[in-house]
Design a protein around this motif. Structure first.
Motif, mmCIF file in Angstrom:
data_model
loop_
_atom_site.group_PDB
_atom_site.id
_atom_site.type_symbol
_atom_site.label_atom_id
_atom_site.label_comp_id
_atom_site.label_asym_id
_atom_site.label_seq_id
_atom_site.Cartn_x
_atom_site.Cartn_y
_atom_site.Cartn_z
ATOM 1 N N HIS A 120 0.808 -0.970 0.031
ATOM 2 C CA HIS A 120 0.205 -0.239 0.044
ATOM 3 C C HIS A 120 1.171 1.222 -0.482
ATOM 4 O O HIS A 120 0.943 1.905 -0.843
ATOM 5 C CB HIS A 120 -0.496 -0.219 1.557
ATOM 6 C CG HIS A 120 -2.062 1.690 1.635
ATOM 7 N ND1 HIS A 120 -1.039 2.352 2.335
ATOM 8 C CD2 HIS A 120 -3.004 1.563 0.670
ATOM 9 C CE1 HIS A 120 -2.204 2.925 2.031
ATOM 10 N NE2 HIS A 120 -3.070 2.778 1.672
ATOM 11 N N HIS A 121 1.977 0.835 0.838
ATOM 12 C CA HIS A 121 2.765 2.230 1.058
ATOM 13 C C HIS A 121 3.637 2.968 -0.621
ATOM 14 O O HIS A 121 3.469 3.400 -0.781
ATOM 15 C CB HIS A 121 3.780 2.423 2.007
ATOM 16 C CG HIS A 121 4.736 3.408 1.884
ATOM 17 N ND1 HIS A 121 6.310 3.175 2.627
ATOM 18 C CD2 HIS A 121 4.850 4.822 1.847
ATOM 19 C CE1 HIS A 121 6.940 4.668 3.104
ATOM 20 N NE2 HIS A 121 5.480 4.582 2.645
ATOM 21 N N LEU A 122 3.855 1.516 -0.775
ATOM 22 C CA LEU A 122 4.665 1.878 -2.422
ATOM 23 C C LEU A 122 3.592 2.123 -3.118
ATOM 24 O O LEU A 122 4.304 3.301 -4.093
ATOM 25 C CB LEU A 122 5.596 0.462 -2.790
ATOM 26 C CG LEU A 122 6.639 0.368 -1.487
ATOM 27 C CD1 LEU A 122 7.547 -0.971 -2.477
ATOM 28 C CD2 LEU A 122 7.943 1.657 -1.562
ATOM 29 N N ALA A 123 2.515 1.510 -3.314
ATOM 30 C CA ALA A 123 1.902 2.236 -4.643
ATOM 31 C C ALA A 123 1.616 3.622 -4.128
ATOM 32 O O ALA A 123 1.415 3.819 -5.632
ATOM 33 C CB ALA A 123 0.661 1.333 -4.394
ATOM 34 N N THR A 124 1.420 3.562 -3.243
ATOM 35 C CA THR A 124 0.955 4.936 -2.870
ATOM 36 C C THR A 124 2.297 6.576 -3.417
ATOM 37 O O THR A 124 1.813 7.535 -3.330
ATOM 38 C CB THR A 124 0.529 5.712 -0.996
ATOM 39 O OG1 THR A 124 -0.161 4.974 -0.945
ATOM 40 C CG2 THR A 124 0.203 6.898 -1.036
ATOM 41 N N LEU A 125 3.296 6.089 -3.127
ATOM 42 C CA LEU A 125 4.512 6.450 -3.376
ATOM 43 C C LEU A 125 5.070 6.108 -4.736
ATOM 44 O O LEU A 125 4.659 7.659 -5.762
ATOM 45 C CB LEU A 125 5.639 6.419 -2.801
ATOM 46 C CG LEU A 125 5.665 5.993 -1.205
ATOM 47 C CD1 LEU A 125 7.238 5.578 -0.427
ATOM 48 C CD2 LEU A 125 5.889 7.542 -0.837
ATOM 49 N N THR A 126 4.125 5.223 -5.645
ATOM 50 C CA THR A 126 4.666 5.812 -6.931
ATOM 51 C C THR A 126 3.723 6.156 -7.760
ATOM 52 O O THR A 126 3.388 6.777 -8.508
ATOM 53 C CB THR A 126 5.157 4.106 -7.491
ATOM 54 O OG1 THR A 126 3.654 2.998 -7.134
ATOM 55 C CG2 THR A 126 6.270 3.542 -6.676
ATOM 56 N N GLY A 127 2.214 6.017 -7.389
ATOM 57 C CA GLY A 127 1.169 5.590 -7.857
ATOM 58 C C GLY A 127 0.842 5.144 -8.827
ATOM 59 O O GLY A 127 -0.328 5.040 -9.579
ATOM 60 N N GLY A 128 1.912 4.232 -8.736
ATOM 61 C CA GLY A 128 1.333 2.375 -10.232
ATOM 62 C C GLY A 128 1.191 1.135 -9.037
ATOM 63 O O GLY A 128 0.037 1.644 -8.189
ATOM 64 N N GLN A 129 0.947 0.327 -9.866
ATOM 65 C CA GLN A 129 0.085 -1.334 -9.024
ATOM 66 C C GLN A 129 1.050 -1.664 -8.455
ATOM 67 O O GLN A 129 2.788 -1.947 -9.045
ATOM 68 C CB GLN A 129 -0.266 -1.793 -10.335
ATOM 69 C CG GLN A 129 -1.644 -1.618 -11.245
ATOM 70 C CD GLN A 129 -2.062 -2.124 -12.240
ATOM 71 O OE1 GLN A 129 -2.341 -2.984 -11.253
ATOM 72 N NE2 GLN A 129 -1.954 -1.841 -13.584
ATOM 73 N N VAL A 130 0.705 -2.619 -7.171
ATOM 74 C CA VAL A 130 1.809 -3.381 -6.653
ATOM 75 C C VAL A 130 0.783 -4.686 -6.576
ATOM 76 O O VAL A 130 -0.586 -4.622 -6.055
ATOM 77 C CB VAL A 130 2.217 -2.570 -5.350
ATOM 78 C CG1 VAL A 130 2.947 -4.358 -4.921
ATOM 79 C CG2 VAL A 130 2.854 -1.796 -5.370
ATOM 80 N N SER A 131 1.579 -6.093 -6.965
ATOM 81 C CA SER A 131 0.742 -7.211 -6.827
ATOM 82 C C SER A 131 1.891 -7.962 -5.206
ATOM 83 O O SER A 131 3.038 -7.775 -5.448
ATOM 84 C CB SER A 131 0.525 -8.381 -7.654
ATOM 85 O OG SER A 131 0.018 -7.438 -8.684
ATOM 86 N N GLY A 132 0.446 -8.174 -5.140
ATOM 87 C CA GLY A 132 1.679 -9.091 -3.554
ATOM 88 C C GLY A 132 1.333 -10.319 -3.425
ATOM 89 O O GLY A 132 -0.136 -10.939 -3.503
#
Length: 335
Positions: A120-132
């Motif tokens: 969630h934090h990295l998606a907020t920082l990048t504006g991109g997508q994150v899968s986990g």
């Protein structure tokens, strides 16, 4: 404590008090299994994986009470800040290591995503997508629920997965992947190559893997009785099954085709934050004893906290002796 963390702690306490008896027993059995492993018992990877899942099913709730919802202790990058803020700083530093060409258009893979708060934090920082992916279905569901609550379900994607299986993603799907104390402590040395190859497969050319992971330092000596004794005490507390040297991990990544950009100790030690949490757990044990007397909390919680505290003290001694590192940094790039 802010409202979110207060509510998280209360939810953790409630879940601990209402866990099914079989889950509690499975957690206790898993810890004893880890202890037998450290005593030299030969074990199979399938049994180790099952024990990790059983342990984390309870541990994630227990640690959420003590502000460890992300299930990792970062290096103390800012002595004026607490554990959570140092986690934020560590995650920001890792994102820099990924060197994304187009952050807003990026898709990252969080290996061992837990409750999805780092994603969630990295998606907020990048504006991109994150899968986990994560081995514990309860944590994955928590991550999915949090993504929905945050209105980020279109950019956060979680599923149940196991490091020891082929990654359930198409080849060249991601612009980067990362891990925080979630990958290398669960592989035997002979298993490293298969996972490194899977990481290489799912990354696009030019993408990087970056981590902040528990590894032994080159100073750890398996022939030193004191080193081994500390290792036997702290490893079950980390819910880890194995201990690798950085050179072993880097060699596997290189055999998979990666170029090693960086392999270095953590930017700072984690033991000061470990001691903060040790003191918090000590106070927590006093409260739990009162709750036990009132028959509000089960007796096994206090016993589990004692084991965590003992292992945490052993970890502090190991890190201060510089024989182990909770946040060893590796950055590897796919050509």
């Amino acid at each position: 404590m802010d409202t979110y963390r207060f509510k998280t702690a209360l939810t953790g306490l409630k879940r601990l008090a209402t866990l099914p008896a079989e889950d509690k027993q499975a957690c206790i059995d898993a810890y004893r299994f880890f202890q037998r492993m450290q005593a030299g018992e030969a074990t199979e990877t399938e049994d180790e994986t099952r024990a990790v899942a059983d342990y984390y099913k309870v541990l994630n709730n227990m640690l959420s009470v003590f502000d460890l919802e992300k299930l990792y202790i970062p290096p103390m990058l800012d002595a004026d800040k607490g554990l959570y803020d140092n986690q934020i700083l560590t995650e920001e530093a890792l994102l820099t290591d990924l060197a994304l060409a187009d952050p807003g258009g990026s898709h990252l893979l969080d290996m061992g995503c837990g409750r999805g708060r780092i994603a969630h934090h990295l998606a907020t920082l990048t504006g991109g997508q994150v899968s986990g992916y994560n081995i514990d279905p309860d944590q994955v569901q928590n991550a999915i629920d949090w993504a929905a609550r945050s209105r980020m379900s279109d950019r956060l994607h979680f599923k149940v997965g196991n490091h020891h299986d082929p990654l359930d993603y198409p080849s060249e799907s991601f612009d980067g992947c990362f891990s925080f104390q979630a990958v290398w402590p669960f592989f035997k040395k002979e298993e490293l190559d298969a996972h490194a190859a899977e990481m290489y497969r799912v990354l696009r050319p030019g993408a990087r893997y970056a981590c902040s992971e528990y590894l032994l330092t080159p100073f750890f000596d398996w022939d030193d009785e004191e080193h081994v004794a500390l290792h036997r005490l702290y490893l079950p507390t980390l819910a880890a099954t194995q201990s690798m040297y950085p050179a072993d991990v880097c060699a596997a990544l290189e055999r998979a085709g990666f170029r090693i950009v960086l392999s270095a100790p953590s930017r700072s030690e984690a033991w000061p934050l470990c001691e903060q949490k040790r003191d918090l757990i000590l106070h927590g044990r006093r409260l739990v004893r009162l709750l036990e007397k009132a028959r509000i909390a089960p007796a096994w919680i206090e016993e589990s906290l004692e084991l965590l505290q003992t292992g945490g003290e052993a970890w502090t001694r190991a890190e201060r002796a510089k024989i182990a590192d909770l946040n060893w940094r590796i950055v590897a790039e796919k050509p």
